[in-house]
Design a protein around this motif. Structure first.
Motif, PDB file in Angstrom:
ATOM      1  N   ASN A   1       0.825  -1.207   0.000  1.00 51.33           N
ATOM      2  CA  ASN A   1       0.000   0.000   0.000  1.00 51.33           C
ATOM      3  C   ASN A   1       0.858   1.256   0.000  1.00 51.33           C
ATOM      4  O   ASN A   1       0.497   2.261  -0.624  1.00 51.33           O
ATOM      5  N   ALA A   2       1.994   1.200   0.691  1.00 44.00           N
ATOM      6  CA  ALA A   2       2.889   2.356   0.744  1.00 44.00           C
ATOM      7  C   ALA A   2       3.453   2.671  -0.637  1.00 44.00           C
ATOM      8  O   ALA A   2       3.445   3.822  -1.088  1.00 44.00           O
ATOM      9  N   VAL A   3       3.956   1.641  -1.322  1.00 33.61           N
ATOM     10  CA  VAL A   3       4.521   1.842  -2.658  1.00 33.61           C
ATOM     11  C   VAL A   3       3.424   2.252  -3.640  1.00 33.61           C
ATOM     12  O   VAL A   3       3.626   3.128  -4.493  1.00 33.61           O
ATOM     13  N   ASP A   4       2.249   1.639  -3.522  1.00 38.59           N
ATOM     14  CA  ASP A   4       1.131   2.002  -4.398  1.00 38.59           C
ATOM     15  C   ASP A   4       0.746   3.465  -4.223  1.00 38.59           C
ATOM     16  O   ASP A   4       0.459   4.172  -5.202  1.00 38.59           O
ATOM     17  N   TRP A   5       0.693   3.934  -2.974  1.00 36.32           N
ATOM     18  CA  TRP A   5       0.346   5.329  -2.700  1.00 36.32           C
ATOM     19  C   TRP A   5       1.334   6.287  -3.372  1.00 36.32           C
ATOM     20  O   TRP A   5       0.943   7.257  -4.017  1.00 36.32           O
ATOM     21  N   LEU A   6       2.617   5.966  -3.228  1.00 36.45           N
ATOM     22  CA  LEU A   6       3.643   6.832  -3.814  1.00 36.45           C
ATOM     23  C   LEU A   6       3.583   6.826  -5.333  1.00 36.45           C
ATOM     24  O   LEU A   6       3.670   7.874  -5.977  1.00 36.45           O
ATOM     25  N   SER A   7       3.413   5.652  -5.920  1.00 33.25           N
ATOM     26  CA  SER A   7       3.482   5.546  -7.375  1.00 33.25           C
ATOM     27  C   SER A   7       2.168   5.912  -8.056  1.00 33.25           C
ATOM     28  O   SER A   7       2.180   6.503  -9.146  1.00 33.25           O
ATOM     29  N   LYS A   8       1.048   5.617  -7.427  1.00 34.34           N
ATOM     30  CA  LYS A   8      -0.249   5.882  -8.059  1.00 34.34           C
ATOM     31  C   LYS A   8      -0.802   7.261  -7.677  1.00 34.34           C
ATOM     32  O   LYS A   8      -1.184   8.044  -8.544  1.00 34.34           O
ATOM     33  N   ASP A   9      -0.844   7.558  -6.389  1.00 32.59           N
ATOM     34  CA  ASP A   9      -1.431   8.828  -5.944  1.00 32.59           C
ATOM     35  C   ASP A   9      -0.492  10.013  -6.173  1.00 32.59           C
ATOM     36  O   ASP A   9      -0.920  11.076  -6.616  1.00 32.59           O
ATOM     37  N   LEU A  10       0.783   9.813  -5.858  1.00 31.20           N
ATOM     38  CA  LEU A  10       1.745  10.901  -5.999  1.00 31.20           C
ATOM     39  C   LEU A  10       2.494  10.871  -7.324  1.00 31.20           C
ATOM     40  O   LEU A  10       3.301  11.758  -7.606  1.00 31.20           O
ATOM     41  N   LYS A  11       2.259   9.836  -8.128  1.00 28.24           N
ATOM     42  CA  LYS A  11       2.839   9.723  -9.478  1.00 28.24           C
ATOM     43  C   LYS A  11       4.364   9.690  -9.462  1.00 28.24           C
ATOM     44  O   LYS A  11       5.032  10.263 -10.329  1.00 28.24           O
ATOM     45  N   ILE A  12       4.929   8.995  -8.505  1.00 23.51           N
ATOM     46  CA  ILE A  12       6.387   8.875  -8.405  1.00 23.51           C
ATOM     47  C   ILE A  12       6.811   7.564  -9.059  1.00 23.51           C
ATOM     48  O   ILE A  12       6.295   6.496  -8.726  1.00 23.51           O
ATOM     49  N   GLU A  13       7.734   7.645  -9.984  1.00 21.05           N
ATOM     50  CA  GLU A  13       8.198   6.454 -10.700  1.00 21.05           C
ATOM     51  C   GLU A  13       9.148   5.654  -9.809  1.00 21.05           C
ATOM     52  O   GLU A  13      10.174   6.153  -9.369  1.00 21.05           O
ATOM     53  N   LEU A  14       8.764   4.397  -9.547  1.00 23.17           N
ATOM     54  CA  LEU A  14       9.557   3.509  -8.692  1.00 23.17           C
ATOM     55  C   LEU A  14       9.669   2.134  -9.357  1.00 23.17           C
ATOM     56  O   LEU A  14       9.398   1.106  -8.748  1.00 23.17           O
ATOM     57  N   ASN A  15      10.102   2.133 -10.611  1.00 24.63           N
ATOM     58  CA  ASN A  15      10.021   0.917 -11.418  1.00 24.63           C
ATOM     59  C   ASN A  15      11.211  -0.018 -11.298  1.00 24.63           C
ATOM     60  O   ASN A  15      11.153  -1.145 -11.784  1.00 24.63           O
ATOM     61  N   TYR A  16      12.305   0.436 -10.675  1.00 26.18           N
ATOM     62  CA  TYR A  16      13.462  -0.440 -10.508  1.00 26.18           C
ATOM     63  C   TYR A  16      13.372  -1.132  -9.149  1.00 26.18           C
ATOM     64  O   TYR A  16      13.059  -0.493  -8.139  1.00 26.18           O
ATOM     65  N   VAL A  17      13.648  -2.427  -9.127  1.00 23.98           N
ATOM     66  CA  VAL A  17      13.575  -3.201  -7.891  1.00 23.98           C
ATOM     67  C   VAL A  17      14.895  -3.939  -7.701  1.00 23.98           C
ATOM     68  O   VAL A  17      15.343  -4.663  -8.601  1.00 23.98           O
ATOM     69  N   ALA A  18      15.514  -3.744  -6.529  1.00 23.14           N
ATOM     70  CA  ALA A  18      16.823  -4.345  -6.257  1.00 23.14           C
ATOM     71  C   ALA A  18      16.773  -5.161  -4.974  1.00 23.14           C
ATOM     72  O   ALA A  18      15.884  -4.997  -4.131  1.00 23.14           O
ATOM     73  N   GLN A  19      17.741  -6.044  -4.834  1.00 20.33           N
ATOM     74  CA  GLN A  19      17.891  -6.841  -3.614  1.00 20.33           C
ATOM     75  C   GLN A  19      19.043  -6.277  -2.803  1.00 20.33           C
ATOM     76  O   GLN A  19      20.197  -6.317  -3.223  1.00 20.33           O
ATOM     77  N   LEU A  20      18.740  -5.762  -1.632  1.00 21.53           N
ATOM     78  CA  LEU A  20      19.754  -5.185  -0.760  1.00 21.53           C
ATOM     79  C   LEU A  20      20.190  -6.197   0.294  1.00 21.53           C
ATOM     80  O   LEU A  20      19.621  -7.284   0.417  1.00 21.53           O
ATOM     81  N   GLY A  21      21.196  -5.819   1.068  1.00 23.98           N
ATOM     82  CA  GLY A  21      21.749  -6.711   2.080  1.00 23.98           C
ATOM     83  C   GLY A  21      20.713  -7.139   3.109  1.00 23.98           C
ATOM     84  O   GLY A  21      19.942  -6.326   3.605  1.00 23.98           O
ATOM     85  N   GLY A  22      20.701  -8.429   3.429  1.00 20.36           N
ATOM     86  CA  GLY A  22      19.793  -8.956   4.432  1.00 20.36           C
ATOM     87  C   GLY A  22      18.428  -9.316   3.907  1.00 20.36           C
ATOM     88  O   GLY A  22      17.613  -9.899   4.634  1.00 20.36           O
ATOM     89  N   HIS A  23      18.142  -8.989   2.662  1.00 16.38           N
ATOM     90  CA  HIS A  23      16.853  -9.323   2.053  1.00 16.38           C
ATOM     91  C   HIS A  23      16.969 -10.649   1.304  1.00 16.38           C
ATOM     92  O   HIS A  23      17.959 -10.896   0.608  1.00 16.38           O
ATOM     93  N   SER A  24      15.935 -11.458   1.406  1.00 15.98           N
ATOM     94  CA  SER A  24      15.939 -12.746   0.721  1.00 15.98           C
ATOM     95  C   SER A  24      15.441 -12.629  -0.710  1.00 15.98           C
ATOM     96  O   SER A  24      15.590 -13.580  -1.499  1.00 15.98           O
TER      97      SER A  24
END
Length: 496
Positions: free
Chosen positions: A98-121
């Protein structure tokens, strides 16, 4: 006397701006205070991204379908160690989409790149292609709020910059005819730094004032009190990050939690033209997420670059000891990246290069800068070995499984091009802060030492404690700000 349908928000980082946005959507009047003349706090500098699970970007754009909320929760609990608050972590992870959806849909912020950072599976940290995520998000919210302030004649939003809060006001217990106060906050006093006048405003208060990772020199320094051992380290925080909210809350009886849990980020850039500067620019964890490698100044890798931040930092300090580095000025490592990594983070790379923090050169030129003999081909040999890991020929001796998408082009051997920069560990984030419940309400103790809610006071973002336990995962700071900004807005709306 408290005004109905009015809330005071202190701080204009992402947490404060999110809460303000949500309150305005609920037709609640807001006074928003900022002690500097600029919006954004440390949120505006966030460069790695924001975590989200089962988002459109993750599942549809990148075909990552094996991640789950439970996986994110487990990663966060593992990172938080024995200090994990499972209730708060569950709220964080469950609301990430919901947080990412709010930023990208309501506020129109482009967040199309997805990366794996340290400690994430799994890859779940979202960022855009054109602007650093923190800057993009703060800019969008700032624009919305400033436009709202100018076009709404009923003054639902009052923005006060250069306004430093100096006291939280407790409701007097007049029924007892004593000087005691109830467990209820009804407003605050602030110093107008332009006029030097002290003013009072009334209403429930949401503290979103950030951490204390730059609180080195104040008389009541929280770093001096809880982590003296870190005073010599540089910081990535803005100079105003001095624990104001924690100190204000403590004076009215709020409980603090995990105050000794201060995150040392393993990678802050060293400006070779000003290496002793106390204030560093963060080398985004995403640089390692897209393939960045850490080398010591003798030309060797020394660990898995994608472990959690505390473990990477530990490996750096351990390596300093192993190779006999004792002088603070010599405590540095190298990050080395290839063209594939550049193409994934071109905007970030170009910014770092422009600032003189990241360089493109040949391996030979780097060897010369490090003072290596002509016979020393250690960096080249180690990159050849890394290419074997990337190509699946061998397994990394340090256990890393995610590298750059493509191997290093080493066809020119020592004349092959690489990107590199110098890094050092930095004070970055404070996991400890004001203790809150699952509704972002501040907790205190009654006369019987029972934990109770301190009515009318809320804490969100880095000023609060307990969400991240002993160590924060990369990408969860911006997420915490959005999730708990919304939680606090809902909670205080119900309160008033």
């Amino acid at each position: 006397m408290a005004r109905s349908n009015h809330v005071i928000v202190v701080g204009t980082g992402l947490a404060g701006l999110t809460a303000t946005y949500e309150l305005l959507q609920k037709k609640v009047s807001v006074t928003l205070l900022e002690k500097t003349n600029q919006f954004g706090g440390n949120s505006i500098k966030a460069s790695s991204g924001i975590n989200g699970v089962k988002t459109y970007q993750q599942t549809t754009l990148h075909n990552i379908n094996d991640d789950s909320i439970d996986s994110f929760i487990n990663d966060s609990i593992k990172s938080a160690k024995s200090l994990a608050n499972k209730d708060l972590i569950n709220i964080l992870a469950s609301n990430s989409k919901n947080a990412v959806d709010w930023l990208s849909k309501d506020l129109k912020i482009e967040l199309n790149y997805v990366a794996q950072l340290g400690g994430h599976s799994h890859p779940r940290t979202h960022r855009g292609s054109n602007l650093p995520p923190g800057f993009a998000i703060i800019s969008a919210l700032k624009k919305y709020l400033e436009n709202f302030d100018s076009i709404n004649s009923n003054h639902n939003l009052n923005i006060l910059k250069n306004s430093k809060v100096i006291e939280l006001i407790k409701e007097s217990n007049s029924n007892l005819n004593t000087n005691t106060n109830t467990n209820k906050i009804i407003g605050l006093k602030y110093l107008d730094l332009n006029s030097n006048k002290i003013n009072s405003i009334y209403g429930p208060v949401i503290l979103a004032t950030g951490g204390f990772s730059a609180d080195f020199d104040s008389e009541d320094s929280l770093l001096k009190q809880y982590r003296k051992d870190l005073l010599s380290l540089p910081s990535t925080n803005s100079a105003q990050t001095t624990g104001d909210g924690q100190k204000l809350a403590l004076k009215v009886g709020a409980k603090l939690i995990h105050m000794d849990q201060v995150q040392i980020h393993p990678t802050g850039f060293i400006d070779i033209q000003d290496p002793l500067n106390k204030w560093k620019i963060l080398a985004a964890e995403a640089l390692r997420g897209v393939g960045g490698l850490l080398f010591n100044t003798q030309g060797d890798r020394f660990g898995n670059e994608l472990l959690t931040r505390d473990k990477v930092t530990e490996s750096i300090f351990k390596n300093f000891e192993q190779i006999g580095i004792n002088q603070e000025t010599d405590k540095k490592v190298l990050i080395i990246l290839n063209e594939s990594s550049y193409n994934k983070m071109k905007m970030n790379f170009d910014f770092y290069i422009k600032r003189g923090l990241l360089f493109k050169s040949s391996i030979r030129e780097l060897n010369k800068q490090l003072g290596f003999s002509k016979e020393n081909n250690k960096i080249l040999k180690n990159l050849i070995q890394v290419n074997k890991y990337i190509n699946g020929i061998e397994e990394d001796e340090f256990g890393r499984t995610v590298f750059s998408d493509e191997p290093f082009d080493l066809s020119q051997e020592l004349d092959s091009s690489i990107y590199y920069g110098y890094l050092t560990p930095v004070v970055h984030f404070t996991m400890g802060g004001i203790k809150i419940d699952s509704n972002a309400r501040v907790l205190t103790e009654d006369s019987n030492n029972h934990e109770v809610v301190l009515k009318g006071l809320y804490a969100i973002g880095e000023v609060s404690g307990g969400v991240h336990g002993a160590n924060r995962l990369g990408g969860s700071s911006l997420l915490e700000c959005v999730v708990f900004g919304k939680v606090a807005a809902r909670s205080v709306s119900e309160y008033i």
